[in-house]
Design a protein around this motif. Structure first.
Motif, short mmCIF file in Angstrom:
data_model
loop_
_atom_site.label_atom_id
_atom_site.label_comp_id
_atom_site.label_asym_id
_atom_site.label_seq_id
_atom_site.Cartn_x
_atom_site.Cartn_y
_atom_site.Cartn_z
N LEU A 15 0.83 -1.18 -0.12
CA LEU A 15 0.03 0.08 -0.10
C LEU A 15 1.16 1.38 0.01
CD1 LEU A 15 -3.37 0.53 1.74
CD2 LEU A 15 -1.59 2.15 2.11
N GLU A 17 3.73 1.55 -1.56
CA GLU A 17 4.56 1.67 -2.84
C GLU A 17 3.32 2.18 -3.75
OE1 GLU A 17 6.02 -2.07 -3.90
OE2 GLU A 17 7.44 -2.24 -2.36
N CYS A 18 2.09 1.93 -3.43
CA CYS A 18 1.05 2.13 -4.24
C CYS A 18 0.77 3.75 -4.06
CB CYS A 18 -0.49 1.63 -4.05
SG CYS A 18 -1.68 1.98 -5.12
N TYR A 22 0.95 6.58 -6.78
CA TYR A 22 -0.28 7.31 -7.36
C TYR A 22 -0.76 8.44 -6.65
CZ TYR A 22 -0.51 2.86 -10.24
OH TYR A 22 -0.07 2.01 -11.01
N TRP A 29 -6.04 5.92 -7.81
CA TRP A 29 -5.38 4.66 -7.78
C TRP A 29 -6.11 3.64 -8.71
CZ3 TRP A 29 -4.32 2.61 -2.27
CH2 TRP A 29 -3.60 3.42 -1.52
N ARG A 33 -6.24 -1.88 -7.34
CA ARG A 33 -5.47 -1.61 -5.98
C ARG A 33 -6.38 -1.10 -5.06
NH1 ARG A 33 0.21 -2.02 -6.15
NH2 ARG A 33 0.90 -2.74 -8.06
#
Length: 158
Positions: A15, A17-18, A22, A29, A33
């Motif tokens: 999460l 990294e996401c 984004y 997102w 995801r």
């Protein structure tokens, strides 16, 4: 065989990294995801991660694009010349003129290399001097030496 389910720590790292990729706005997102992390979005750990991402988003949004003056654009465009179309053989030959100017230097370099190579080849084809004749060449000025009829050296022992 069952696949290993990711741990909470692994999911929080994913999460993070996401959010780094984004941004903090979950609506931006990818749908997959958002769905994968929907159960974690209300936790305190995710709130901390999204706050860090909001700080990065604010920093990136504060940066402005560099501004170019119209004068710079005009100078760049004035310096640009469209490439010319070559009309035929004459224009092609005219384009070869710089290469032709270098031809004499190439010929001289080639002849020099050919001279060195032929000199090396002819020197290696000659018979080397025998040790007696080499010695004679070095001591000729020092003492009188005679050569007998067999070609041997006669040293004068004084």
């Amino acid at each position: 065989m069952m696949a290993k389910l990711p741990t909470l720590t692994e999911r929080l790292n994913a999460l993070r990294e996401c959010a780094d990729a984004y941004g903090a706005d979950v609506a931006r997102w990818p749908a997959a995801r958002r769905e994968a992390f929907s159960d974690l979005l209300d936790t305190d750990e995710v709130a901390v991660i999204l706050d860090e991402a909001r700080g990065l988003d604010g920093f990136l949004n504060a940066a402005t694009a560099p501004r170019m003056s119209e004068d710079l654009t005009n100078r760049i465009m004035a310096g640009y010349a469209a490439p010319k179309q070559q009309a035929g053989l004459f224009d092609f030959l005219r384009g070869l003129a710089p290469v032709v100017r270098l031809a004499p230097a190439g010929v001289l370099a080639g002849l020099g290399a050919l001279g060195i190579a032929s000199g090396l080849m002819s020197a290696s084809a000659q018979d080397p001097l025998t040790p007696e004749y080499e010695a004679l060449a070095y001591v000729d000025d020092l003492s009188p030496v005679a050569i007998d009829e067999d070609g041997g050296l006669e040293w004068d022992a004084e």
